[in-house]
Design an enzyme around this catalytic site. Structure first.
Site, PDB file in Angstrom:
ATOM      1  N   ALA A  73       0.843  -1.195   0.000  1.00  0.00           N
ATOM      2  CA  ALA A  73       0.000   0.000   0.000  1.00  0.00           C
ATOM      3  C   ALA A  73       0.879   1.245   0.000  1.00  0.00           C
ATOM      4  O   ALA A  73       2.093   1.167   0.233  1.00  0.00           O
ATOM      5  CB  ALA A  73      -0.910  -0.012   1.217  1.00  0.00           C
ATOM      6  N   GLN A  75       1.558   3.660   1.983  1.00  0.00           N
ATOM      7  CA  GLN A  75       2.415   3.894   3.145  1.00  0.00           C
ATOM      8  C   GLN A  75       2.996   2.587   3.704  1.00  0.00           C
ATOM      9  O   GLN A  75       3.177   2.428   4.905  1.00  0.00           O
ATOM     10  CB  GLN A  75       1.636   4.639   4.221  1.00  0.00           C
ATOM     11  CG  GLN A  75       1.445   6.113   3.938  1.00  0.00           C
ATOM     12  CD  GLN A  75       2.768   6.881   3.933  1.00  0.00           C
ATOM     13  OE1 GLN A  75       3.702   6.544   4.642  1.00  0.00           O
ATOM     14  NE2 GLN A  75       2.839   7.928   3.119  1.00  0.00           N
ATOM     15  N   SER A  76       3.346   1.681   2.818  1.00  0.00           N
ATOM     16  CA  SER A  76       3.860   0.373   3.224  1.00  0.00           C
ATOM     17  C   SER A  76       5.184   0.469   3.975  1.00  0.00           C
ATOM     18  O   SER A  76       6.175   0.997   3.458  1.00  0.00           O
ATOM     19  CB  SER A  76       4.042  -0.511   1.991  1.00  0.00           C
ATOM     20  OG  SER A  76       4.751  -1.686   2.318  1.00  0.00           O
ATOM     21  N   ASN A  77       5.214  -0.076   5.186  1.00  0.00           N
ATOM     22  CA  ASN A  77       6.465  -0.189   5.940  1.00  0.00           C
ATOM     23  C   ASN A  77       7.392  -1.211   5.287  1.00  0.00           C
ATOM     24  O   ASN A  77       8.610  -1.047   5.291  1.00  0.00           O
ATOM     25  CB  ASN A  77       6.178  -0.616   7.379  1.00  0.00           C
ATOM     26  CG  ASN A  77       5.339   0.392   8.130  1.00  0.00           C
ATOM     27  OD1 ASN A  77       5.592   1.585   8.079  1.00  0.00           O
ATOM     28  ND2 ASN A  77       4.324  -0.101   8.838  1.00  0.00           N
ATOM     29  N   VAL A  79       7.668  -1.957   2.098  1.00  0.00           N
ATOM     30  CA  VAL A  79       8.304  -1.382   0.912  1.00  0.00           C
ATOM     31  C   VAL A  79       9.462  -0.482   1.312  1.00  0.00           C
ATOM     32  O   VAL A  79      10.545  -0.537   0.715  1.00  0.00           O
ATOM     33  CB  VAL A  79       7.255  -0.626   0.072  1.00  0.00           C
ATOM     34  CG1 VAL A  79       7.928   0.267  -0.964  1.00  0.00           C
ATOM     35  CG2 VAL A  79       6.321  -1.607  -0.623  1.00  0.00           C
TER      36      VAL A  79
END
Length: 332
Positions: A73, A75-77, A79
């Site tokens: 998503a 705001q993916s942590n 990624v």
């Protein structure tokens, strides 16, 4: 269990601390709460995905990959941590971000994890909510192959049997800390989303016969769907470890009461949990995972699901960078 036979790059700051939350425990008047600080794993402000990436990147190097591809998503942590370790290891990184929440807030679209992805030099592609992310990963991999590259695909959240090894290892680490301190743990609670963290913990805790049950607090889908997803990954992870059958379906427990209107969508309970942890313990949660996970734990204590005399460990999955993407909500 011997997990040293699997390729692994060691870059996480381990073991992470296991600390008492004395102020919050006193405020709630229920069990003694402890926190396993996987926000302190060290990579790009830390988080639970770092443990998974040690094994995933180990496999990528074993396969001579030169480009890492992953998705998540906006705001993916996961990624963010993948982009960071790719930069550190000198690999190209292509990431696909799904605009899952449909928020048009500029802070959400460009601040927090997105800002760090850019700083780490990752190539970013954005797709709309509901896109076939697995297909998008495969398409990117084919494009890299046509250019002569060697891609390595990491699924969303790093949640496959290889990634779950990070939390099998965490389970064994936690059991060691508990044994060394003489602490009896009655419950382990954590946020559960892409399933790799809960699945790995279950494989490790059940495999070591620790007797510690795991409760996952859902952040994206309901109880039934999440439990099925976790159990599927548990089975595949245990096959990978050659310990099939060590985890029963009844051991996979998730609570879907704190999801709210969906993944990444704020709830009043999450906001309260983030604020309480900041003000009472000086610890930052994140608005997507650990905030909802802690919101569930707090409410369950208030409802006497966990009671005085219990010792409860909350596994903090990190992600505080995302707070900057939710500034208006958290300071309203």
């Amino acid at each position: 269990m011997n997990i040293s036979r699997f390729p692994r790059l060691k870059f996480a700051h381990l073991p992470t601390p296991l600390e008492p939350l004395e102020n919050l425990s006193k405020l709630l008047g229920g069990p003694q709460i402890f926190i396993k600080r996987d926000d302190c794993t060290g990579l790009a402000t830390g988080g639970n995905k770092t443990r998974k990436l040690e094994f995933l990147m180990g496999e990528a190097f074993q396969k001579n990959a030169d480009t890492i591809i992953t998705q998540g998503a906006t705001q993916s942590n996961h990624v963010r941590q993948t982009a960071a370790i790719s930069a550190r290891m000198g690999l190209s990184c292509e990431i696909i971000l799904e605009h899952r929440t449909k928020s048009e807030d500029p802070e959400y679209l460009e601040n927090g994890n997105v800002l760090l992805n850019r700083l780490f030099g990752a190539s970013i592609k954005t797709v709309q909510a509901g896109s076939n992310m697995d297909a998008a990963l495969l398409e990117s991999a084919e494009e890299i192959k046509k250019k002569g590259g060697t891609p390595y695909i990491i699924p969303g959240g790093g949640s496959n049997p290889t990634g779950a090894l990070g939390y099998v290892n965490c389970a064994m680490e936690l059991v060691g800390q508990i044994n060394d301190s003489g602490l009896k743990v009655d419950h382990l609670v954590t946020a559960t989303g892409s399933a790799g963290t809960q699945a790995g913990l279950l494989s490790g805790l059940e495999g070591t016969r620790s007797g510690i049950p795991v409760l996952g607090i859902c952040v994206g889908v309901g109880k039934k769907a999440q439990e099925e997803k976790v159990f599927d990954l548990v089975q595949r992870t245990n096959e990978f470890l050659e310990i099939s059958g060590s985890v029963n379906r009844d051991s996979v427990v998730a609570n879907g009461d704190y999801v709210g209107s969906g993944y990444g969508k704020p709830t009043e309970e999450m906001i309260e949990a983030v604020q309480l942890m900041a003000c009472e313990e000086g610890i930052l949660l994140d608005p997507v995972y650990s905030g909802k996970g802690m919101a569930g734990l707090i409410d369950l204590i208030r409802k006497k699901h966990f009671i005085k005399g219990d010792n409860v460990v909350f596994l903090h999955t990190g992600g505080s960078v995302a707070l900057f993407a939710y500034r208006d909500i958290l300071t309203a």
